[in-house]
Design a protein around this motif. Structure first.
Motif, short mmCIF file in Angstrom:
data_model
loop_
_atom_site.label_atom_id
_atom_site.label_comp_id
_atom_site.label_asym_id
_atom_site.label_seq_id
_atom_site.Cartn_x
_atom_site.Cartn_y
_atom_site.Cartn_z
N ARG A 22 -51.26 -5.18 -49.43
CA ARG A 22 -51.58 -3.82 -49.85
C ARG A 22 -53.06 -3.51 -49.60
N ASP A 37 -47.80 -0.31 -48.06
CA ASP A 37 -47.27 0.45 -49.18
C ASP A 37 -47.08 -0.46 -50.38
N ARG A 91 -51.61 4.95 -44.64
CA ARG A 91 -50.60 4.32 -45.50
C ARG A 91 -49.47 3.70 -44.67
N LEU A 140 -57.58 -1.47 -53.25
CA LEU A 140 -56.19 -1.30 -52.84
C LEU A 140 -55.36 -2.51 -53.21
N ARG A 155 -50.62 2.29 -55.98
CA ARG A 155 -51.00 3.54 -55.32
C ARG A 155 -51.17 4.69 -56.31
#
Length: 413
Positions: free
Chosen positions: A198, A203, A340, A129, A134
């Protein structure tokens, strides 16, 4: 995937470093796993109940650390150091099992291994991540899973060769070698390349709401998924060891080689399945893929009862490649969907892992007792019943988790 790009925090990072890490962590874990159960039953002559007791106690104690480890990964910037430290401790545990394969040393070492094993999955998902935007996440998580399965194939083949040429006991010495290589792969990822906000579920752009831990109890789809995951692992965890023990009882000299064949058969299927999950999860949604993975397990459990022939058992094990392959590839993505913007991604991963691990740990003891009193067929049918309940719960209560920001719309909470 040559076109895979990272957030340009550090151009020295190359995706192949993460590929190597996933491959080598699979090697470390794969050199233990079901080989330990087979070794204890066939070489040390432990009863099924004793093996189940060690598995259950060490597993349940290891579960205590799952959620705190997730919280630590969310909060720390030393994610690479955590992985390296866990690899070192796991190597020590494997050496202890090799040197003193009696009840209490195995119990203590296996508990330590369970504790440090909590780090790997959440830490690698967090790194992913933090390294990828994303829009790249589904494919990258699928690729992670594919390299994990490739590592499992490699170590199963090598462990089978070592067990055949040397001894089942010698397999445990592969762990420190793989741990050293995994540490080098971890350190090849530049610390400056990781977006730590993140990495904990923020986000893209760093928008994180810093939700309290209560989000784990108020997100209904997360609770449903955790319940389904628990039943899935309760059903799935004992099947491969049970099959390995059946094969070992009939062909003791080839016990390790046959266990390797079972693992390789499933992992070869998991590799393309993981890539397919990464490719299609944004196109068709998460739930249809999950349903396919969960539906395979009760069928596989029943098929194991139809024949004891090695070819049949290894062939049925191929179905594990579909079910477990889908589950392993899509779970980090489902949790990322649900968490999220909360900043609680790794805590949620730890919580789900705790619940599913509880199912797996209890099943080891339950399956051992059932086998001792009623036989292998009854144990497999019981696992199939639990898997059927998990499938029904998923159908009825689990929503689609892909959000409107993805290709497939669907609610998250």
């Amino acid at each position: 995937m040559a076109n895979e790009q990272t957030t340009p925090t550090d151009r020295r990072f190359h995706p192949r470093s993460l590929d190597a890490l996933n491959f080598l962590l699979a090697d470390v874990r794969g050199a233990l796993g079901p080989f330990l159960n087979v070794f204890l039953v066939t070489e040390r002559h432990w009863s099924q109940s004793s093996v189940g007791l060690v598995t259950a106690i060490s597993g349940l104690l290891g579960l205590v650390a799952q959620t705190p480890v997730g919280a630590l990964i969310d909060s720390t910037r030393a994610k690479r150091a955590l992985i390296v430290a866990a690899l070192a401790l796991l190597a020590v545990g494997a050496i202890a099992i090799y040197a003193w394969p009696s009840f209490w040393p195995v119990m203590i070492a296996n508990t330590g291994i369970a504790l440090v094993g909590d780090v790997f999955g959440p830490a690698v998902s967090a790194l992913t991540l933090g390294l990828f935007a994303r829009g790249q996440l589904a494919r990258r998580l699928g690729r992670n899973s594919a390299f994990d399965h490739a590592g499992n194939v490699a170590i199963a083949a090598f462990a089978g060769l070592v067990g055949w040429l040397l001894s089942q006991r010698a397999v445990f010495l592969l762990v420190p070698v793989c741990a050293l290589a995994g540490s080098l792969a971890t350190l090849s990822i530049p610390a400056s390349a990781i977006d730590h906000d993140r990495a904990r579920g923020g986000d893209d752009g760093g928008h994180t709401h810093s939700s309290g831990l209560g989000v784990l109890l108020t997100c209904r789809p997360l609770l449903v998924y955790a319940f389904c995951a628990m039943l899935f692992h309760f059903a799935n965890a004992p099947l491969l060891p049970l099959v390995g023990q059946k094969l070992a009882a009939a062909h003791k000299d080839l016990a390790t080689a046959m266990m390797s064949a079972c693992i390789i058969a499933a992992q070869l299927i998991m590799l393309p399945i993981a890539l397919a999950v990464g490719r299609f999860a944004d196109r068709i949604g998460r739930k249809p893929i999950l349903l396919a993975g969960f539906a395979i397990l009760p069928v596989r459990a029943v098929l194991y009862t139809l024949s004891d022939a090695p070819g049949w058992l290894i062939g049925v094990q191929l179905l594990d490649g579909i079910g477990a392959g889908i589950f392993g590839a899509i779970t980090p993505l489902v949790i990322a969907d649900l968490m999220r913007g909360t900043g609680r991604y790794n805590v949620a991963q730890g919580a789900v892992a705790t619940i599913q691990g509880a199912g797996a740990s209890i099943s080891g003891l339950a399956a051992g007792v059932v086998v001792d009193h009623f036989g292998y067929a009854t144990a497999c049918l019981g696992a199939g019943a639990a898997a059927a309940v998990a499938l029904l719960a998923l159908i009825v209560a689990m929503p689609e988790t892909a959000s409107r920001g993805d290709d497939v719309p669907g609610p998250r909470h």
